[in-house]
Write a protein that holds these residues in place. Structure first.
Motif, PDB file in Angstrom:
ATOM      1  N   PHE A   2      79.320  53.674  10.417  1.00 17.04           N
ATOM      2  CA  PHE A   2      78.467  54.868  10.445  1.00 17.04           C
ATOM      3  C   PHE A   2      77.348  54.630  11.461  1.00 17.04           C
ATOM      4  N   PRO A   3      77.323  55.379  12.576  1.00 18.74           N
ATOM      5  CA  PRO A   3      76.366  55.084  13.642  1.00 18.74           C
ATOM      6  C   PRO A   3      74.912  55.307  13.248  1.00 18.74           C
ATOM      7  N   ASN A   4      74.674  56.180  12.247  1.00 23.66           N
ATOM      8  CA  ASN A   4      73.307  56.507  11.843  1.00 23.66           C
ATOM      9  C   ASN A   4      72.777  55.577  10.752  1.00 23.66           C
ATOM     10  N   MET A   5      73.568  54.607  10.341  1.00 25.73           N
ATOM     11  CA  MET A   5      73.157  53.669   9.290  1.00 25.73           C
ATOM     12  C   MET A   5      73.043  52.263   9.853  1.00 25.73           C
ATOM     13  N   LYS A   6      72.021  51.552   9.407  1.00 20.78           N
ATOM     14  CA  LYS A   6      71.895  50.152   9.796  1.00 20.78           C
ATOM     15  C   LYS A   6      73.003  49.327   9.141  1.00 20.78           C
ATOM     16  N   VAL A   7      73.163  48.102   9.621  1.00 20.43           N
ATOM     17  CA  VAL A   7      74.256  47.249   9.161  1.00 20.43           C
ATOM     18  C   VAL A   7      74.267  47.111   7.645  1.00 20.43           C
ATOM     19  N   LEU A   8      73.117  46.836   7.050  1.00 24.89           N
ATOM     20  CA  LEU A   8      73.062  46.610   5.610  1.00 24.89           C
ATOM     21  C   LEU A   8      73.572  47.831   4.850  1.00 24.89           C
ATOM     22  N   ARG A   9      73.142  49.023   5.245  1.00 20.22           N
ATOM     23  CA  ARG A   9      73.581  50.218   4.523  1.00 20.22           C
ATOM     24  C   ARG A   9      75.045  50.537   4.794  1.00 20.22           C
ATOM     25  N   ASN A  10      75.534  50.221   5.991  1.00 20.33           N
ATOM     26  CA  ASN A  10      76.960  50.403   6.255  1.00 20.33           C
ATOM     27  C   ASN A  10      77.799  49.668   5.219  1.00 20.33           C
ATOM     28  N   ILE A  11      77.306  48.518   4.788  1.00 17.81           N
ATOM     29  CA  ILE A  11      78.065  47.695   3.842  1.00 17.81           C
ATOM     30  C   ILE A  11      77.820  48.128   2.404  1.00 17.81           C
ATOM     31  N   THR A  12      76.620  48.592   2.078  1.00 19.98           N
ATOM     32  CA  THR A  12      76.291  48.929   0.693  1.00 19.98           C
ATOM     33  C   THR A  12      76.677  50.351   0.298  1.00 19.98           C
ATOM     34  N   GLU A  13      76.902  51.232   1.271  1.00 20.70           N
ATOM     35  CA  GLU A  13      77.098  52.648   0.965  1.00 20.70           C
ATOM     36  C   GLU A  13      78.248  52.888  -0.012  1.00 20.70           C
ATOM     37  N   ALA A  14      79.412  52.325   0.272  1.00 14.54           N
ATOM     38  CA  ALA A  14      80.567  52.577  -0.601  1.00 14.54           C
ATOM     39  C   ALA A  14      80.437  51.917  -1.974  1.00 14.54           C
ATOM     40  N   ASP A  29      71.495  37.635  10.445  1.00 12.72           N
ATOM     41  CA  ASP A  29      70.288  37.988  11.202  1.00 12.72           C
ATOM     42  C   ASP A  29      70.336  39.402  11.775  1.00 12.72           C
ATOM     43  N   HIS A  30      71.400  40.151  11.472  1.00 12.03           N
ATOM     44  CA  HIS A  30      71.581  41.454  12.114  1.00 12.03           C
ATOM     45  C   HIS A  30      71.598  42.622  11.132  1.00 12.03           C
ATOM     46  N   LEU A  31      71.145  42.402   9.910  1.00 10.16           N
ATOM     47  CA  LEU A  31      71.296  43.435   8.888  1.00 10.16           C
ATOM     48  C   LEU A  31      70.466  44.679   9.151  1.00 10.16           C
ATOM     49  N   PRO A  71      74.729  49.962  14.587  1.00  6.27           N
ATOM     50  CA  PRO A  71      75.970  49.519  15.231  1.00  6.27           C
ATOM     51  C   PRO A  71      75.903  49.476  16.751  1.00  6.27           C
ATOM     52  N   ASN A  72      75.201  50.452  17.380  1.00  6.16           N
ATOM     53  CA  ASN A  72      75.178  50.450  18.844  1.00  6.16           C
ATOM     54  C   ASN A  72      74.337  49.323  19.426  1.00  6.16           C
ATOM     55  N   GLN A  73      73.665  48.553  18.569  1.00  3.68           N
ATOM     56  CA  GLN A  73      72.913  47.383  19.023  1.00  3.68           C
ATOM     57  C   GLN A  73      73.741  46.100  18.918  1.00  3.68           C
ATOM     58  N   LEU A  74      74.990  46.234  18.495  1.00  2.00           N
ATOM     59  CA  LEU A  74      75.857  45.077  18.306  1.00  2.00           C
ATOM     60  C   LEU A  74      76.985  45.087  19.323  1.00  2.00           C
ATOM     61  N   GLN A 121      80.836  41.832  16.974  1.00  2.00           N
ATOM     62  CA  GLN A 121      79.916  41.889  15.835  1.00  2.00           C
ATOM     63  C   GLN A 121      80.190  43.119  14.983  1.00  2.00           C
ATOM     64  N   GLN A 122      80.472  44.254  15.615  1.00  4.15           N
ATOM     65  CA  GLN A 122      80.784  45.460  14.849  1.00  4.15           C
ATOM     66  C   GLN A 122      82.045  45.264  14.008  1.00  4.15           C
ATOM     67  N   GLN A 123      83.035  44.586  14.562  1.00  6.86           N
ATOM     68  CA  GLN A 123      84.253  44.369  13.794  1.00  6.86           C
ATOM     69  C   GLN A 123      84.005  43.427  12.623  1.00  6.86           C
ATOM     70  N   ARG A 124      83.120  42.462  12.799  1.00  6.25           N
ATOM     71  CA  ARG A 124      82.782  41.568  11.680  1.00  6.25           C
ATOM     72  C   ARG A 124      82.025  42.332  10.585  1.00  6.25           C
ATOM     73  N   VAL A 125      81.183  43.284  10.980  1.00  4.48           N
ATOM     74  CA  VAL A 125      80.537  44.141   9.980  1.00  4.48           C
ATOM     75  C   VAL A 125      81.598  44.960   9.242  1.00  4.48           C
ATOM     76  N   ALA A 126      82.590  45.460   9.973  1.00  2.00           N
ATOM     77  CA  ALA A 126      83.655  46.239   9.345  1.00  2.00           C
ATOM     78  C   ALA A 126      84.437  45.391   8.332  1.00  2.00           C
ATOM     79  N   ILE A 127      84.630  44.128   8.641  1.00  8.01           N
ATOM     80  CA  ILE A 127      85.304  43.215   7.706  1.00  8.01           C
ATOM     81  C   ILE A 127      84.441  43.032   6.458  1.00  8.01           C
ATOM     82  N   ALA A 128      83.137  42.813   6.658  1.00  6.12           N
ATOM     83  CA  ALA A 128      82.232  42.667   5.514  1.00  6.12           C
ATOM     84  C   ALA A 128      82.212  43.937   4.674  1.00  6.12           C
TER      85      ALA A 128
END
Length: 258
Positions: free
Chosen positions: A106-118, A145-147, A151-154, A158-165
């Motif tokens: 989700f481009p409008n969400m930071k890394v941490l929220r991308n993972i916690t949303e679902a 260190d990137h939470l 996404p556009n800052q990664l 790194q984005q794919q690793r966030v997707a795995i998480a």
């Protein structure tokens, strides 16, 4: 490296987790899967190899309910995924995570929220618990260190690793991997594959993987299935498939990609 929490318990704690019985999938006049029979045991890592268009990704899409078969049945954890009513499909889907070729963050969400949303919205997990789970998983994939980044800052890797998480945050019984390095620059591929190797070695999650990375497939697989024209033409352990394939089509394919 910190291990994530174990996947949610399964109705079938051991034995068969996924089964396709006589599954046929067509797109127009083209038959992509032709009366396919195959199964995946709980906790095993199974890799699907074969030429493009042989039906590998279609299998993952059927499991994610992004497509429906014309014929046959699909069972996950002892429950029928197809045919089934919407309520049962939703319950089964909670136990299936997928990492796509494109990162789909989700481009409008930071890394941490991308993972916690679902976990919060789908599983009803308390926010604090979901955030702790996300931090543990970011540690696992090397991005603690990137939470607070978007996404556009990664980088792509790194984005794919966030997707795995994000997929693991749902504690799925099975993790589907669809050519997860195909959209990455070559220098980023090794880092993502190393993360997946760590997950394969440090958790008991069931993995079903489509990849053209043959060395990776050899490293992580308990079983390799060679597909051609919508059918499994050869199956076996990675050493057998990669060193002593029996089918001429398997030998032809491997000689082209290795």
């Amino acid at each position: 490296m910190k291990q994530p929490d174990a996947p949610a318990s399964s109705p079938a704690a051991t034995g068969e987790l996924i089964r396709f019985d006589q599954v046929t999938k067509r797109f127009g006049d083209h038959t992509v899967l032709d009366k396919l029979d195959f199964s995946v045991e709980t906790g095993k890592h199974v890799t699907l190899i074969g030429p493009s268009g042989s039906g590998k990704t279609t299998i993952l899409r059927l499991l994610m309910t992004l497509a429906k078969p014309e014929e046959g049945t699909i069972t996950v954890g002892g429950q029928q995924l197809f045919p089934a009513d919407e309520r049962q499909v939703r319950e089964i889907r909670k136990n299936i995570g997928m990492v796509f070729q494109q990162f789909n963050l989700f481009p409008n969400m930071k890394v941490l929220r991308n993972i916690t949303e679902a976990p919060v919205t789908v599983l009803g997990l308390p926010k604090d618990e979901a955030e702790q789970r996300a931090r543990d998983l970011l540690d696992l994939v090397g991005l603690s260190d990137h939470l607070d980044k978007y996404p556009n800052q990664l980088s792509g890797g790194q984005q794919q690793r966030v997707a795995i998480a994000r997929a693991l945050a749902m504690r799925p019984q099975v993790l589907l991997l669809d050519e997860v390095t195909s959209a990455l620059d070559p220098e980023l591929v090794a880092g993502v594959l190393d993360v997946l190797r760590d997950i394969a070695r440090s958790t008991d999650i069931t993995m079903l993987c489509v990849t053209h990375e043959m060395n990776f497939a050899r490293d992580i697989s308990d079983r390799v299935l060679m597909f051609d024209s919508g059918k499994v033409i050869e199956a076996g352990g990675p050493e057998k498939i990669f060193t002593e394939p029996e089918h001429s089509r398997t030998r032809e394919f491997l000689s082209a990609v290795l």
